[in-house]
Write a protein that holds these residues in place. Structure first.
Motif, PDB file in Angstrom:
ATOM      1  N   ILE A  17      10.962  -0.262  -9.459  1.00 10.44           N
ATOM      2  CA  ILE A  17      11.599  -0.593  -8.184  1.00 10.44           C
ATOM      3  C   ILE A  17      10.630  -0.465  -7.013  1.00 10.44           C
ATOM      4  CG2 ILE A  17      13.343   0.164  -6.516  1.00 10.44           C
ATOM      5  CD1 ILE A  17      15.124   0.903  -8.883  1.00 10.44           C
ATOM      6  N   VAL A  18       9.897   0.640  -6.935  1.00  6.07           N
ATOM      7  CA  VAL A  18       9.032   0.849  -5.763  1.00  6.07           C
ATOM      8  C   VAL A  18       7.884  -0.157  -5.729  1.00  6.07           C
ATOM      9  CG1 VAL A  18       9.622   3.288  -5.528  1.00  6.07           C
ATOM     10  CG2 VAL A  18       7.628   2.652  -6.891  1.00  6.07           C
ATOM     11  N   ILE A  19       7.374  -0.528  -6.904  1.00  8.34           N
ATOM     12  CA  ILE A  19       6.334  -1.562  -6.917  1.00  8.34           C
ATOM     13  C   ILE A  19       6.909  -2.879  -6.406  1.00  8.34           C
ATOM     14  CG2 ILE A  19       4.814  -2.955  -8.387  1.00  8.34           C
ATOM     15  CD1 ILE A  19       4.437  -0.488 -10.158  1.00  8.34           C
ATOM     16  N   TRP A  20       8.114  -3.209  -6.867  1.00  8.25           N
ATOM     17  CA  TRP A  20       8.754  -4.448  -6.419  1.00  8.25           C
ATOM     18  C   TRP A  20       9.071  -4.409  -4.923  1.00  8.25           C
ATOM     19  CZ3 TRP A  20      14.247  -4.977  -5.228  1.00  8.25           C
ATOM     20  CH2 TRP A  20      14.591  -6.286  -4.882  1.00  8.25           C
TER      21      TRP A  20
ATOM     22  N   LEU B 298       3.009   9.016  -6.303  1.00  4.91           N
ATOM     23  CA  LEU B 298       3.860  10.204  -6.206  1.00  4.91           C
ATOM     24  C   LEU B 298       4.730  10.380  -7.450  1.00  4.91           C
ATOM     25  CD1 LEU B 298       5.017   9.965  -2.472  1.00  4.91           C
ATOM     26  CD2 LEU B 298       3.335  11.546  -3.448  1.00  4.91           C
ATOM     27  N   HIS B 299       5.300   9.290  -7.925  1.00  2.00           N
ATOM     28  CA  HIS B 299       6.181   9.405  -9.090  1.00  2.00           C
ATOM     29  C   HIS B 299       5.414   9.821 -10.340  1.00  2.00           C
ATOM     30  CE1 HIS B 299       8.606   8.205 -12.570  1.00  2.00           C
ATOM     31  NE2 HIS B 299       9.647   8.397 -11.789  1.00  2.00           N
ATOM     32  N   THR B 300       4.262   9.230 -10.574  1.00  2.00           N
ATOM     33  CA  THR B 300       3.521   9.545 -11.795  1.00  2.00           C
ATOM     34  C   THR B 300       2.956  10.962 -11.759  1.00  2.00           C
ATOM     35  OG1 THR B 300       1.615   8.363 -10.828  1.00  2.00           O
ATOM     36  CG2 THR B 300       2.968   7.160 -12.409  1.00  2.00           C
ATOM     37  N   ILE B 301       2.554  11.426 -10.571  1.00  2.00           N
ATOM     38  CA  ILE B 301       2.103  12.823 -10.457  1.00  2.00           C
ATOM     39  C   ILE B 301       3.265  13.759 -10.800  1.00  2.00           C
ATOM     40  CG2 ILE B 301       1.408  14.632  -8.841  1.00  2.00           C
ATOM     41  CD1 ILE B 301      -0.323  12.562  -7.433  1.00  2.00           C
ATOM     42  N   TRP B 302       4.434  13.490 -10.187  1.00  2.00           N
ATOM     43  CA  TRP B 302       5.618  14.301 -10.489  1.00  2.00           C
ATOM     44  C   TRP B 302       5.966  14.259 -11.968  1.00  2.00           C
ATOM     45  CZ3 TRP B 302      10.099  12.018 -12.469  1.00  2.00           C
ATOM     46  CH2 TRP B 302      11.156  12.903 -12.679  1.00  2.00           C
ATOM     47  N   GLN B 303       5.906  13.066 -12.547  1.00  2.63           N
ATOM     48  CA  GLN B 303       6.314  12.884 -13.939  1.00  2.63           C
ATOM     49  C   GLN B 303       5.459  13.707 -14.894  1.00  2.63           C
ATOM     50  OE1 GLN B 303       7.759   9.038 -16.204  1.00  2.63           O
ATOM     51  NE2 GLN B 303       5.573   8.912 -15.905  1.00  2.63           N
TER      52      GLN B 303
ATOM     53  N   ALA C 146       0.823  -1.212   0.000  1.00  2.00           N
ATOM     54  CA  ALA C 146       0.000   0.000   0.000  1.00  2.00           C
ATOM     55  C   ALA C 146       0.856   1.260   0.000  1.00  2.00           C
ATOM     56  CB  ALA C 146      -0.934  -0.014   1.211  1.00  2.00           C
ATOM     57  N   ILE C 147       1.885   1.284   0.847  1.00  2.00           N
ATOM     58  CA  ILE C 147       2.701   2.493   0.990  1.00  2.00           C
ATOM     59  C   ILE C 147       3.728   2.618  -0.129  1.00  2.00           C
ATOM     60  CG2 ILE C 147       4.398   3.664   2.429  1.00  2.00           C
ATOM     61  CD1 ILE C 147       2.970   2.518   4.869  1.00  2.00           C
ATOM     62  N   LEU C 148       4.518   1.569  -0.320  1.00  2.00           N
ATOM     63  CA  LEU C 148       5.599   1.646  -1.297  1.00  2.00           C
ATOM     64  C   LEU C 148       5.097   1.516  -2.729  1.00  2.00           C
ATOM     65  CD1 LEU C 148       8.314  -0.473   0.542  1.00  2.00           C
ATOM     66  CD2 LEU C 148       8.391   1.974   0.083  1.00  2.00           C
ATOM     67  N   SER C 149       4.381   0.433  -3.019  1.00  2.07           N
ATOM     68  CA  SER C 149       3.960   0.170  -4.396  1.00  2.07           C
ATOM     69  C   SER C 149       2.938   1.181  -4.879  1.00  2.07           C
ATOM     70  CB  SER C 149       3.407  -1.252  -4.513  1.00  2.07           C
ATOM     71  OG  SER C 149       4.354  -2.209  -4.093  1.00  2.07           O
ATOM     72  N   CYS C 150       1.833   1.284  -4.156  1.00  2.00           N
ATOM     73  CA  CYS C 150       0.765   2.192  -4.595  1.00  2.00           C
ATOM     74  C   CYS C 150       1.129   3.650  -4.332  1.00  2.00           C
ATOM     75  CB  CYS C 150      -0.537   1.835  -3.892  1.00  2.00           C
ATOM     76  SG  CYS C 150      -1.148   0.175  -4.277  1.00  2.00           S
TER      77      CYS C 150
END
Length: 300
Positions: free
Chosen positions: A281-284, A252-257, A243-247
């Motif tokens: 990486i974060v999903i993994w 956060l990354h896609t919003i920034w991107q 929940a925290i890392l993957s989702c």
């Protein structure tokens, strides 16, 4: 390093940053990790399988890149960004490229030969038709990035079947759909740098198809990616790490991107493309946390 040796290296893309070269590794790691958690695979065995899948994915990625350049040599001569690649520039011959492609493909087939029969057949489907036909898709359809998504994320169901010995279940396919959307996003961003040349020479892409609405459509695809992660996590009964890392990390990354992507800056397209290795990486890492916690609970 001689010019010819450098040319062969460039064909494989191994001279490029690691993040971009691992985009096919992470879906394998995702599928492997959810399967390992499903069957309580010992950590040592998991690490061994992860290493094998990582090497296999990297080798297949390089072979596919060489094959792509063989198929696209006439197009590449007409595109500013690619005209100096080894084949159109004459640094490497077509025969040499074929030999290199087969040299990278051979160990992949060797690795596959030791896989579970079900995953063996699925892995071969990943090579043909998925990877084999990708270079032709930009001639046939405006959605080559979607086909690339099928090829790059096929490691999810393959890894699942390799560990469980079963056909992929619903959450595996849900995660696969999310992975396909992820690939469409990052490869469309990458393709935007060639829009003018692609339009002139007749190459089709999502970057051209989406036109002036590319950012908005990519935002929709990001939403599907996030929804797929949440739904797959729910079906798999994933925990706090996912929940925290993957989702959370992907959000956060896609919003920034999408918020910071400057379409007018050609260097931005490559930078944003390569940054997607962080998403993998974060999903993994979220999946890994939940897997390690699950086997720890079993042994306590």
């Amino acid at each position: 390093m001689t010019a010819t040796a450098r040319g062969y290296l460039e064909l494989t893309r191994l001279h490029k940053p690691l993040m971009g070269n691992t985009l096919m590794v992470w879906p394998c790691a995702w599928g492997l990790t959810i399967a390992a958690r499903e069957v309580s695979l010992p950590l040592r065995e998991y690490a061994e399988k992860l290493a094998i899948f990582s090497v296999g994915a990297m080798l297949l990625h390089s072979a596919a890149c060489v094959w792509n350049d063989i198929c696209d040599v006439d197009f590449d001569r007409q595109v500013e960004r690619t005209k100096d690649r080894p084949l159109p520039s004459g640094k490497v011959s077509i025969v040499g490229a074929w030999i290199l492609c087969l040299a990278f493909l051979a160990p992949v087939l060797y690795i596959i030969s030791y896989a579970h029969p079900l995953s063996r057949y699925m892995a071969l489907l990943g090579i043909f038709p998925l990877h084999a036909l990708y270079p032709l898709m930009k001639r046939w359809t405006w959605w080559p990035q979607a086909w690339l998504g099928l090829a790059f994320n096929w490691g999810i169901p393959v890894a699942w079947s390799a560990i469980t010995g079963r056909l992929p279940s619903l959450p595996v396919w849900v995660l696969f759909v999310g992975g396909v959307c992820w690939t469409i996003v990052y490869d469309t961003i990458y393709a935007c740098q060639d829009r003018e040349d692609d339009r002139r020479v007749g190459i089709k892409s999502c970057a051209l198809l989406f036109g002036g609405y590319v950012r908005e459509i990519l935002a929709v695809l990001v939403a599907v990616l996030l929804a797929s992660l949440v739904y797959a996590g729910y079906l798999l009964n994933q925990g706090l790490g996912f929940a925290i890392l993957s989702c959370g990390g992907t959000l956060l990354h896609t919003i920034w991107q999408l918020a910071t992507w400057d379409e007018a800056n050609l260097k931005e397209h490559r930078a944003k493309f390569e940054s997607n290795g962080l998403v993998g990486i974060v999903i993994w890492l979220g999946l890994l946390y939940d897997y390690v916690q699950s086997i720890t609970d079993v042994t306590v």
